[in-house]
Design an enzyme around this catalytic site. Structure first.
Site, PDB file in Angstrom:
ATOM      1  N   THR A 108      -4.537  -0.823   5.531  1.00  0.00           N
ATOM      2  CA  THR A 108      -5.413  -0.315   4.212  1.00  0.00           C
ATOM      3  C   THR A 108      -4.170   0.374   3.397  1.00  0.00           C
ATOM      4  O   THR A 108      -3.292   0.851   3.616  1.00  0.00           O
ATOM      5  CB  THR A 108      -6.261   0.765   4.979  1.00  0.00           C
ATOM      6  N   GLY A 109      -4.640   0.524   2.121  1.00  0.00           N
ATOM      7  CA  GLY A 109      -3.993   1.166   1.054  1.00  0.00           C
ATOM      8  C   GLY A 109      -2.542   0.343   0.936  1.00  0.00           C
ATOM      9  O   GLY A 109      -1.570   0.853   0.697  1.00  0.00           O
ATOM     10  N   ALA A 110      -2.786  -0.893   0.732  1.00  0.00           N
ATOM     11  CA  ALA A 110      -1.648  -1.984   0.598  1.00  0.00           C
ATOM     12  C   ALA A 110      -1.348  -1.965  -0.931  1.00  0.00           C
ATOM     13  O   ALA A 110      -0.361  -2.849  -1.344  1.00  0.00           O
ATOM     14  CB  ALA A 110      -1.666  -3.158   1.387  1.00  0.00           C
ATOM     15  N   SER A 158       0.042   0.139  -3.041  1.00  0.00           N
ATOM     16  CA  SER A 158       1.101   0.900  -3.656  1.00  0.00           C
ATOM     17  C   SER A 158       1.729   1.480  -2.220  1.00  0.00           C
ATOM     18  O   SER A 158       1.536   1.681  -1.212  1.00  0.00           O
ATOM     19  CB  SER A 158       0.906   2.013  -4.574  1.00  0.00           C
ATOM     20  N   GLY A 159       3.200   2.295  -2.559  1.00  0.00           N
ATOM     21  CA  GLY A 159       3.881   2.930  -1.678  1.00  0.00           C
ATOM     22  C   GLY A 159       4.089   2.465  -0.524  1.00  0.00           C
ATOM     23  O   GLY A 159       4.482   1.089  -0.461  1.00  0.00           O
ATOM     24  N   TYR A 181      -5.159  17.921   3.154  1.00  0.00           N
ATOM     25  CA  TYR A 181      -4.441  16.613   3.656  1.00  0.00           C
ATOM     26  C   TYR A 181      -3.840  16.876   4.761  1.00  0.00           C
ATOM     27  O   TYR A 181      -3.653  15.863   5.676  1.00  0.00           O
ATOM     28  CB  TYR A 181      -3.549  16.419   2.254  1.00  0.00           C
TER      29      TYR A 181
HETATM   30  P1  NDP Z   1       0.376   6.079  -2.004  1.00  0.00           P
HETATM   31  O1  NDP Z   1      -0.413   6.762  -2.953  1.00  0.00           O
HETATM   32  O2  NDP Z   1       1.424   5.203  -2.794  1.00  0.00           O
HETATM   33  O3  NDP Z   1      -0.548   4.959  -1.134  1.00  0.00           O
HETATM   34  C1  NDP Z   1      -1.951   5.259  -0.768  1.00  0.00           C
HETATM   35  C2  NDP Z   1      -2.700   4.073  -0.571  1.00  0.00           C
HETATM   36  O4  NDP Z   1      -4.075   4.610  -0.248  1.00  0.00           O
HETATM   37  C3  NDP Z   1      -2.873   3.380  -1.973  1.00  0.00           C
HETATM   38  O5  NDP Z   1      -2.793   2.232  -1.906  1.00  0.00           O
HETATM   39  C4  NDP Z   1      -4.257   3.850  -2.611  1.00  0.00           C
HETATM   40  O6  NDP Z   1      -5.220   2.950  -3.370  1.00  0.00           O
HETATM   41  C5  NDP Z   1      -4.833   4.062  -1.183  1.00  0.00           C
HETATM   42  N1  NDP Z   1      -6.174   4.656  -1.105  1.00  0.00           N
HETATM   43  C6  NDP Z   1      -6.407   5.841  -1.581  1.00  0.00           C
HETATM   44  N2  NDP Z   1      -7.666   6.173  -1.337  1.00  0.00           N
HETATM   45  C7  NDP Z   1      -8.384   5.111  -0.893  1.00  0.00           C
HETATM   46  C8  NDP Z   1      -9.860   4.712  -0.684  1.00  0.00           C
HETATM   47  N3  NDP Z   1     -10.642   5.403  -0.930  1.00  0.00           N
HETATM   48  N4  NDP Z   1      -9.997   3.387  -0.080  1.00  0.00           N
HETATM   49  C9  NDP Z   1      -8.903   2.739  -0.009  1.00  0.00           C
HETATM   50  N5  NDP Z   1      -7.516   2.918  -0.241  1.00  0.00           N
HETATM   51  C10 NDP Z   1      -7.392   4.156  -0.686  1.00  0.00           C
HETATM   52  O7  NDP Z   1       0.820   7.048  -1.104  1.00  0.00           O
HETATM   53  P2  NDP Z   1       1.987   6.755   0.116  1.00  0.00           P
HETATM   54  O8  NDP Z   1       2.382   5.178   0.331  1.00  0.00           O
HETATM   55  O9  NDP Z   1       2.943   7.667   0.263  1.00  0.00           O
HETATM   56  O10 NDP Z   1       1.240   6.993   1.475  1.00  0.00           O
HETATM   57  C11 NDP Z   1       0.705   6.221   2.584  1.00  0.00           C
HETATM   58  C12 NDP Z   1       0.745   6.821   3.832  1.00  0.00           C
HETATM   59  O11 NDP Z   1       1.898   7.316   4.092  1.00  0.00           O
HETATM   60  C13 NDP Z   1      -0.402   7.986   3.946  1.00  0.00           C
HETATM   61  O12 NDP Z   1      -1.124   7.805   4.867  1.00  0.00           O
HETATM   62  C14 NDP Z   1       0.363   8.982   3.755  1.00  0.00           C
HETATM   63  O13 NDP Z   1      -0.243  10.331   4.240  1.00  0.00           O
HETATM   64  C15 NDP Z   1       1.606   8.876   4.647  1.00  0.00           C
HETATM   65  N6  NDP Z   1       2.928   9.602   4.498  1.00  0.00           N
HETATM   66  C16 NDP Z   1       3.524   9.401   3.324  1.00  0.00           C
HETATM   67  C17 NDP Z   1       4.824  10.176   2.948  1.00  0.00           C
HETATM   68  C18 NDP Z   1       5.259  10.271   1.891  1.00  0.00           C
HETATM   69  O14 NDP Z   1       6.268  11.036   1.832  1.00  0.00           O
HETATM   70  N7  NDP Z   1       4.886   9.522   0.792  1.00  0.00           N
HETATM   71  C19 NDP Z   1       5.256  10.926   4.299  1.00  0.00           C
HETATM   72  C20 NDP Z   1       4.570  10.775   5.539  1.00  0.00           C
HETATM   73  C21 NDP Z   1       3.532  10.050   5.626  1.00  0.00           C
HETATM   74  P3  NDP Z   1      -4.838   2.955  -4.919  1.00  0.00           P
HETATM   75  O15 NDP Z   1      -3.616   2.145  -4.995  1.00  0.00           O
HETATM   76  O16 NDP Z   1      -6.081   2.327  -5.481  1.00  0.00           O
HETATM   77  O17 NDP Z   1      -4.645   4.641  -5.521  1.00  0.00           O
HETATM   78 MG1  PMR Z   2       8.316  19.087   2.197  1.00  0.00          MG
HETATM   79  C1  PMR Z   2      13.522  19.089   6.551  1.00  0.00           C
HETATM   80  C2  PMR Z   2      12.903  19.523   5.527  1.00  0.00           C
HETATM   81  C3  PMR Z   2      11.470  18.996   4.767  1.00  0.00           C
HETATM   82  C4  PMR Z   2      11.085  17.683   5.050  1.00  0.00           C
HETATM   83  C5  PMR Z   2      11.617  16.551   5.954  1.00  0.00           C
HETATM   84  C6  PMR Z   2      10.109  17.648   4.323  1.00  0.00           C
HETATM   85  C7  PMR Z   2       8.942  16.578   4.019  1.00  0.00           C
HETATM   86  N1  PMR Z   2       9.661  18.792   3.469  1.00  0.00           N
HETATM   87  C8  PMR Z   2      10.786  19.343   4.217  1.00  0.00           C
HETATM   88  C9  PMR Z   2      11.008  20.986   3.637  1.00  0.00           C
HETATM   89  C10 PMR Z   2      10.342  21.644   2.722  1.00  0.00           C
HETATM   90  N2  PMR Z   2       9.322  21.197   1.891  1.00  0.00           N
HETATM   91  C11 PMR Z   2      10.937  22.883   2.232  1.00  0.00           C
HETATM   92  C12 PMR Z   2      11.634  23.944   2.518  1.00  0.00           C
HETATM   93  C13 PMR Z   2       9.912  23.137   1.054  1.00  0.00           C
HETATM   94  C14 PMR Z   2       9.838  24.546   0.336  1.00  0.00           C
HETATM   95  C15 PMR Z   2      10.768  24.477  -0.895  1.00  0.00           C
HETATM   96  C16 PMR Z   2       9.131  22.158   0.991  1.00  0.00           C
HETATM   97  C17 PMR Z   2       7.982  21.957   0.042  1.00  0.00           C
HETATM   98  C18 PMR Z   2       7.297  20.750  -0.152  1.00  0.00           C
HETATM   99  C19 PMR Z   2       5.953  20.683  -0.968  1.00  0.00           C
HETATM  100  C20 PMR Z   2       5.458  21.728  -1.975  1.00  0.00           C
HETATM  101  N3  PMR Z   2       6.986  19.743   0.605  1.00  0.00           N
HETATM  102  C21 PMR Z   2       6.231  18.921   0.572  1.00  0.00           C
HETATM  103  C22 PMR Z   2       5.327  19.492  -0.631  1.00  0.00           C
HETATM  104  C23 PMR Z   2       4.331  18.733  -0.826  1.00  0.00           C
HETATM  105  O1  PMR Z   2       3.370  18.822  -1.792  1.00  0.00           O
HETATM  106  C24 PMR Z   2       4.578  17.595  -0.051  1.00  0.00           C
HETATM  107  C25 PMR Z   2       3.235  17.586   1.026  1.00  0.00           C
HETATM  108  O2  PMR Z   2       3.201  18.594   1.696  1.00  0.00           O
HETATM  109  O3  PMR Z   2       2.416  16.652   0.709  1.00  0.00           O
HETATM  110  C26 PMR Z   2       1.359  16.924   2.033  1.00  0.00           C
HETATM  111  C27 PMR Z   2       5.659  17.940   0.860  1.00  0.00           C
HETATM  112  C28 PMR Z   2       6.402  16.998   1.730  1.00  0.00           C
HETATM  113  N4  PMR Z   2       7.536  17.499   2.397  1.00  0.00           N
HETATM  114  C29 PMR Z   2       8.079  16.587   3.323  1.00  0.00           C
HETATM  115  C30 PMR Z   2       6.986  15.489   3.214  1.00  0.00           C
HETATM  116  C31 PMR Z   2       7.204  13.910   4.030  1.00  0.00           C
HETATM  117  C32 PMR Z   2       6.198  15.591   2.164  1.00  0.00           C
HETATM  118  C33 PMR Z   2       4.999  14.809   1.901  1.00  0.00           C
HETATM  119  C34 PMR Z   2       3.927  14.174   2.354  1.00  0.00           C
HETATM  120  C35 PMR Z   2       3.353  14.082   3.689  1.00  0.00           C
HETATM  121  O4  PMR Z   2       3.441  14.829   4.504  1.00  0.00           O
HETATM  122  O5  PMR Z   2       2.806  13.146   3.643  1.00  0.00           O
END
Ligand code: NDP
Ligand code: PMR
Length: 397
Positions: free
Chosen positions: A90-92, A94-95, A272
């Site tokens: 799912t969600g393939a 992007s990303g 989220y």
């Molecule tokens: P992206 O925004 O690049 O990808 C998200 C995908 O989900 C897109 O393809 C988007 O579609 C799709 N999507 C959103 N809403 C819907 C919907 N209603 N129906 C079907 N598809 C939908 O984000 P990421 O690649 O970063 O996220 C992928 C996964 O990785 C998520 O589960 C996220 O929580 C997880 N993740 C991401 C991290 C990160 O650092 N980025 C870290 C940890 C986990 P569209 O292209 O149409 O918008």
């Molecule tokens: Mg975070 C080891 C420290 C670490 C890691 C691995 C992440 C991952 N983050 C870390 C630390 C911090 N972050 C710290 C110290 C801060 C305060 C400055 C910080 C802040 C921050 C914000 C505001 N981080 C974030 C945000 C987001 O909006 C992102 C988020 O929470 O999305 C839900 C995010 C993230 N930090 C990560 C990862 C993987 C995210 C994004 C995505 C996710 O959970 O899917």
């Protein structure tokens, strides 16, 4: 060095028309925490068989011929080879989802069903990364509509393909939303899409997975570090917390119940993170209920911080600018989309990652290991409650 996160992005503080300086806390969640606080702390030669018979309006019965390959097929050299696996991602479009679809399709061992809400975007994305066109199919799925989820399942079944692996990857993140928005059924959109849409999809497709004759059948739900409060990242406010699920039990509709699972005030970032806790709890509940009986591997993962993806599209521009270098050079948690895609592809297909009930992570040498979930994300009772309430919300109970 006591590095204050606020110092990274001074413009978290805006000057209003009246000339008053103010801190926009909602738009600057990056700055909620002082880093110093934490420094301590194929169907090759497949056989075809009649899958279903359909009575036509003239009374005739039409048999639908479908590819139903043997798991192993005989190659001309007489060597047995494994048939192509079929994986839904799912969600393939992007990303992480796109990178995983690419990684799997390039092996030639997988046919990837790209389950996406925007067909054209998905097609362009698949072409832009050079995915071999015989190795993928795009099918429409909008997880923010339970009707769409059911329609997708029907369409997939009509394709006649077996289902060997399902990857619940799609997600939305609304960190700057002041008000909640809702799915077609009226659930707050992050939990509605990331958890409830996937919950229904996984429950419906479980039967299809059970029927697969592939050697290793898997259901993978993408989790995250930020939902785990046993980590530094999981302690950045707002923290995930499902509470007693009163908002979820009330339907998350923001009318006669809160839009938040715990019944609190709406916060998009928290919604989220809560949804990710639900994803990780759901994976374990699946494991407890179905692993022994079905042999399916249920897994979750944190692929690393893929700071460049579309997930952050709704965050303020400055966050999007500074987040990748912050993760690369300061937390060192950064991982590229390509690398993260390889990691998830590993969870899909690596013969050594068949253990069920595991939350996978990777160390700095990119080696996988079984990670510990937070207390809440591994709470057996909460997992059961989330399962039961979710069943009611999506119309399965
Ligand atoms: P992206 O925004 O690049 O990808 C998200 C995908 O989900 C897109 O393809 C988007 O579609 C799709 N999507 C959103 N809403 C819907 C919907 N209603 N129906 C079907 N598809 C939908 O984000 P990421 O690649 O970063 O996220 C992928 C996964 O990785 C998520 O589960 C996220 O929580 C997880 N993740 C991401 C991290 C990160 O650092 N980025 C870290 C940890 C986990 P569209 O292209 O149409 O918008
Ligand atoms: Mg975070 C080891 C420290 C670490 C890691 C691995 C992440 C991952 N983050 C870390 C630390 C911090 N972050 C710290 C110290 C801060 C305060 C400055 C910080 C802040 C921050 C914000 C505001 N981080 C974030 C945000 C987001 O909006 C992102 C988020 O929470 O999305 C839900 C995010 C993230 N930090 C990560 C990862 C993987 C995210 C994004 C995505 C996710 O959970 O899917």
């Amino acid at each position: 060095m006591a590095l204050q996160a606020a110092a990274l992005v001074p413009s978290a503080f805006s000057i209003s028309k009246e000339g008053k300086a103010s801190a926009n806390l909602k738009n600057s969640s990056l700055f909620g925490v002082s880093l110093s606080d934490y420094s301590k702390s194929d169907f090759g030669s497949s056989s075809f068989k009649v899958k279903s018979q359909r009575r036509l309006s003239n009374g005739a019965v039409r048999a639908t011929m479908v590819a139903s390959p043997d798991v192993t097929t005989n190659s001309p050299a007489g060597k047995k080879t494994l048939r192509k696996g079929c994986v839904i991602v799912t969600g393939a479009s992007s990303g992480l989802g796109l990178a995983t679809a690419k990684a799997l399709s390039e092996t030639g061992k997988w046919h990837v069903i790209m389950a996406c809400r925007d067909f054209l975007k998905a097609e362009k994305a698949a072409k832009s990364v050079g995915m071999p066109k015989e190795n993928y199919t795009i099918m429409h799925l909008d997880l923010a509509s339970l009707d769409s989820v059911r329609q997708f399942v029907d369409n997939f079944r009509r394709s006649g393909r077996p289902l060997d692996v399902l990857v619940a990857n799609a997600a939305v993140y609304q960190p700057t939303a002041k008000e909640p928005s809702f799915t077609a059924e009226g659930f707050e959109i992050s939990v509605g899409t990331n958890h409830l849409g996937h919950f229904l999809l996984s429950r419906l497709l479980l039967d299809d997975l059970k029927q697969s004759d592939y050697p290793s059948k898997r259901l993978i739900i993408v989790g995250s570090i930020t939902g785990n409060t046993n980590t530094l990242a999981g302690n950045v406010p707002p923290k995930a917390n499902l509470g007693d699920l009163r908002g979820m039990a009330g339907g998350l509709n923001g009318i006669n119940s809160s839009a938040m699972i715990d019944g609190g005030e709406f916060d998009g970032a928290k919604a989220y993170k809560d949804s990710k806790v639900c994803n990780m709890l759901t994976m374990q509940e699946f494991h407890r209920r179905y692993h022994e009986e079905t042999g399916i591997t249920f897994a979750s993962l944190y692929p690393g911080c893929i700071a460049t993806t579309g997930l952050f599209r709704e965050h303020i521009p400055l966050f999007r600018l500074l987040f990748p270098p912050f993760q690369k050079y300061i937390t060192k948690g950064f991982v590229s989309e390509t690398e993260a895609g390889k990691r998830l592809a590993q969870v899909v297909s690596d013969p050594s990652l068949t253990k069920s009930g595991v939350y996978w992570s990777w160390n700095k040498d990119s080696a996988s290991f079984e990670n510990q979930l937070s207390e809440e994300a591994s709470d057996v009772e909460k997992a059961r409650k989330v399962w039961e309430v979710s069943e009611k919300l999506v119309g399965l109970a």
